[in-house]
Design a protein around this motif. Structure first.
Motif, mmCIF file in Angstrom:
data_model
loop_
_atom_site.group_PDB
_atom_site.id
_atom_site.type_symbol
_atom_site.label_atom_id
_atom_site.label_comp_id
_atom_site.label_asym_id
_atom_site.label_seq_id
_atom_site.Cartn_x
_atom_site.Cartn_y
_atom_site.Cartn_z
ATOM 1 N N ALA A 103 0.821 -1.328 0.063
ATOM 2 C CA ALA A 103 0.146 0.040 0.043
ATOM 3 C C ALA A 103 0.918 1.360 0.042
ATOM 4 C CB ALA A 103 -0.934 -0.084 1.133
ATOM 5 N N GLN A 104 1.963 1.147 0.773
ATOM 6 C CA GLN A 104 2.975 2.458 0.587
ATOM 7 C C GLN A 104 3.363 2.538 -0.838
ATOM 8 O OE1 GLN A 104 5.904 2.084 4.086
ATOM 9 N NE2 GLN A 104 4.289 0.886 4.989
ATOM 10 N N ASP A 105 3.683 1.545 -1.358
ATOM 11 C CA ASP A 105 4.464 1.690 -2.672
ATOM 12 C C ASP A 105 3.192 2.166 -3.522
ATOM 13 O OD1 ASP A 105 6.716 1.161 -4.411
ATOM 14 O OD2 ASP A 105 5.276 -0.183 -5.491
ATOM 15 N N ALA A 106 2.166 1.791 -3.430
ATOM 16 C CA ALA A 106 0.803 1.917 -4.343
ATOM 17 C C ALA A 106 0.673 3.545 -4.112
ATOM 18 C CB ALA A 106 -0.261 1.258 -3.994
ATOM 19 N N LEU A 107 0.686 4.100 -2.890
ATOM 20 C CA LEU A 107 0.444 5.590 -2.956
ATOM 21 C C LEU A 107 1.556 6.110 -3.345
ATOM 22 C CD1 LEU A 107 -1.482 7.871 -1.668
ATOM 23 C CD2 LEU A 107 0.187 7.907 0.230
ATOM 24 N N ARG A 108 2.754 5.846 -3.271
ATOM 25 C CA ARG A 108 3.942 6.490 -3.828
ATOM 26 C C ARG A 108 3.644 6.645 -5.600
ATOM 27 N NH1 ARG A 108 7.599 3.902 -1.117
ATOM 28 N NH2 ARG A 108 8.129 5.411 0.360
ATOM 29 N N LYS A 109 3.248 5.654 -6.153
ATOM 30 C CA LYS A 109 2.953 5.754 -7.366
ATOM 31 C C LYS A 109 1.769 6.662 -7.883
ATOM 32 C CE LYS A 109 4.816 0.987 -8.302
ATOM 33 N NZ LYS A 109 4.487 -0.677 -8.530
ATOM 34 N N VAL A 110 0.715 6.439 -7.094
ATOM 35 C CA VAL A 110 -0.504 7.314 -7.233
ATOM 36 C C VAL A 110 -0.100 8.638 -7.131
ATOM 37 C CG1 VAL A 110 -2.588 7.977 -6.188
ATOM 38 C CG2 VAL A 110 -2.447 5.576 -6.315
ATOM 39 N N MET A 111 0.621 9.138 -6.015
ATOM 40 C CA MET A 111 1.059 10.485 -5.872
ATOM 41 C C MET A 111 2.083 10.846 -7.049
ATOM 42 S SD MET A 111 -0.879 11.774 -3.849
ATOM 43 C CE MET A 111 0.070 13.321 -3.410
ATOM 44 N N ALA A 112 2.857 9.806 -7.403
ATOM 45 C CA ALA A 112 3.759 10.411 -8.371
ATOM 46 C C ALA A 112 2.860 10.939 -9.632
ATOM 47 C CB ALA A 112 4.617 9.347 -8.932
ATOM 48 N N SER A 113 1.775 10.221 -10.088
ATOM 49 C CA SER A 113 0.943 10.509 -11.053
ATOM 50 C C SER A 113 -0.011 11.764 -10.933
ATOM 51 C CB SER A 113 -0.107 9.421 -11.315
ATOM 52 O OG SER A 113 -1.021 9.728 -12.228
ATOM 53 N N VAL A 114 -0.132 11.930 -9.597
ATOM 54 C CA VAL A 114 -1.207 13.029 -9.386
ATOM 55 C C VAL A 114 -0.295 14.249 -9.146
ATOM 56 C CG1 VAL A 114 -2.333 14.291 -7.281
ATOM 57 C CG2 VAL A 114 -2.740 11.779 -7.727
ATOM 58 N N VAL A 115 1.069 14.267 -8.728
ATOM 59 C CA VAL A 115 1.990 15.449 -8.788
ATOM 60 C C VAL A 115 2.172 15.711 -10.064
ATOM 61 C CG1 VAL A 115 4.194 16.221 -8.082
ATOM 62 C CG2 VAL A 115 2.940 14.976 -6.290
ATOM 63 N N ASN A 116 2.432 14.737 -11.065
ATOM 64 C CA ASN A 116 2.607 15.044 -12.513
ATOM 65 C C ASN A 116 1.337 15.912 -12.941
ATOM 66 O OD1 ASN A 116 4.109 14.832 -15.132
ATOM 67 N ND2 ASN A 116 2.134 13.636 -15.579
ATOM 68 N N GLU A 117 0.225 15.517 -12.723
ATOM 69 C CA GLU A 117 -0.920 15.974 -13.248
ATOM 70 C C GLU A 117 -1.032 17.492 -12.468
ATOM 71 O OE1 GLU A 117 -4.501 16.756 -15.074
ATOM 72 O OE2 GLU A 117 -3.244 15.060 -15.374
ATOM 73 N N ILE A 118 -0.566 17.678 -11.250
ATOM 74 C CA ILE A 118 -0.542 19.119 -10.708
ATOM 75 C C ILE A 118 0.468 19.999 -11.398
ATOM 76 C CG2 ILE A 118 -0.001 20.473 -8.654
ATOM 77 C CD1 ILE A 118 -1.100 18.134 -7.046
ATOM 78 N N GLY A 119 1.539 19.293 -11.628
ATOM 79 C CA GLY A 119 2.630 20.089 -12.523
ATOM 80 C C GLY A 119 2.085 20.509 -13.934
ATOM 81 N N CYS A 120 1.485 19.840 -14.409
ATOM 82 C CA CYS A 120 0.789 20.123 -15.653
ATOM 83 C C CYS A 120 -0.061 21.350 -15.665
ATOM 84 C CB CYS A 120 0.286 19.007 -16.539
ATOM 85 S SG CYS A 120 1.155 17.582 -16.913
ATOM 86 N N VAL A 121 -0.928 21.371 -14.500
ATOM 87 C CA VAL A 121 -1.727 22.673 -14.392
ATOM 88 C C VAL A 121 -0.888 23.590 -14.039
ATOM 89 C CG1 VAL A 121 -3.560 23.235 -12.830
ATOM 90 C CG2 VAL A 121 -3.692 20.870 -13.560
ATOM 91 N N TYR A 122 0.018 23.568 -13.272
ATOM 92 C CA TYR A 122 0.833 24.701 -13.057
ATOM 93 C C TYR A 122 1.445 25.254 -14.052
ATOM 94 C CZ TYR A 122 1.115 23.696 -7.739
ATOM 95 O OH TYR A 122 0.991 23.842 -6.219
ATOM 96 N N LYS A 123 2.110 24.499 -14.951
ATOM 97 C CA LYS A 123 2.457 24.763 -16.043
ATOM 98 C C LYS A 123 1.503 25.543 -17.153
ATOM 99 C CE LYS A 123 5.455 23.271 -20.011
ATOM 100 N NZ LYS A 123 6.060 22.352 -20.810
ATOM 101 N N GLN A 124 0.316 25.238 -17.176
ATOM 102 C CA GLN A 124 -0.681 26.022 -17.728
ATOM 103 C C GLN A 124 -0.953 27.357 -17.259
ATOM 104 O OE1 GLN A 124 -4.045 23.164 -17.709
ATOM 105 N NE2 GLN A 124 -3.190 21.880 -19.477
ATOM 106 N N LEU A 125 -1.052 27.430 -15.964
ATOM 107 C CA LEU A 125 -1.210 28.450 -15.290
ATOM 108 C C LEU A 125 -0.001 29.560 -15.313
ATOM 109 C CD1 LEU A 125 -3.208 27.042 -12.246
ATOM 110 C CD2 LEU A 125 -4.114 28.418 -14.051
ATOM 111 N N GLY A 126 1.211 29.143 -15.608
ATOM 112 C CA GLY A 126 2.290 29.907 -15.708
ATOM 113 C C GLY A 126 3.049 29.955 -14.296
ATOM 114 N N PHE A 127 2.678 28.966 -13.372
ATOM 115 C CA PHE A 127 3.128 28.792 -11.917
ATOM 116 C C PHE A 127 4.416 28.046 -11.992
ATOM 117 C CE2 PHE A 127 3.321 27.162 -7.694
ATOM 118 C CZ PHE A 127 3.389 28.211 -7.137
#
Length: 146
Positions: free
Chosen positions: A120-144
């Motif tokens: 479960a710890q490894d699964a959350l690490r993978k889930v959050m890597a994907s989530v943080v990547n998505e957040i990064g894409c939004v940040y880029k779109q916003l110019g942050f």
């Protein structure tokens, strides 16, 4: 089983004590990474020794875990992540690395408490890597630059 499902399989243990665990997550985050406390203006005046058991810290920690639960239950849907990313870029100015820091705090704490096993710890690490990547894409779109 997907990584989201692996985390969800034991999410009930988190929800059963979400306020207490939320407070512990933020207390640990602020203790292990003191600079992160400055990202929460309403907590900057709280001494490290007074973080544990502070009702406001616990309440915000609960909010963090509720939002994490929503993201996991939505299997990382952009519809769930985009509003969070937008407010964290435009209003709170939270850099991407801070999502990684809190992820590791959650993984470590929940492992110590026996809520999550290694899978479960490894699964959350993978889930959050994907989530943080998505957040990064939004940040880029916003110019942050976060």
């Amino acid at each position: 089983m997907s990584d989201f499902d692996t985390v969800l399989a034991s999410w009930g243990k988190v929800e059963s004590n979400i306020s207490g665990l939320g407070g512990e997550v933020l207390t640990r985050l602020f203790t292990e990474h003191p600079d992160t406390q400055q990202l929460f203006p309403k907590f900057t005046g709280i001494a490290r020794g007074d973080l544990a058991g502070n009702a406001a810290v616990a309440d915000h920690g609960k909010t963090v875990l509720i939002k994490l639960g929503e993201i996991i239950k939505a299997k990382g849907s952009s519809d769930t992540i985009k509003p969070l990313a937008t407010t964290h870029a435009n209003k709170h100015k939270i850099g991407l690395n801070n999502f990684n820091l809190i992820t590791e705090v959650i993984i470590k704490l929940f492992g110590e408490k026996g809520i999550w096993d290694a899978a479960a710890q490894d699964a959350l690490r993978k889930v959050m890597a994907s989530v943080v990547n998505e957040i990064g894409c939004v940040y880029k779109q916003l110019g942050f630059a976060g």
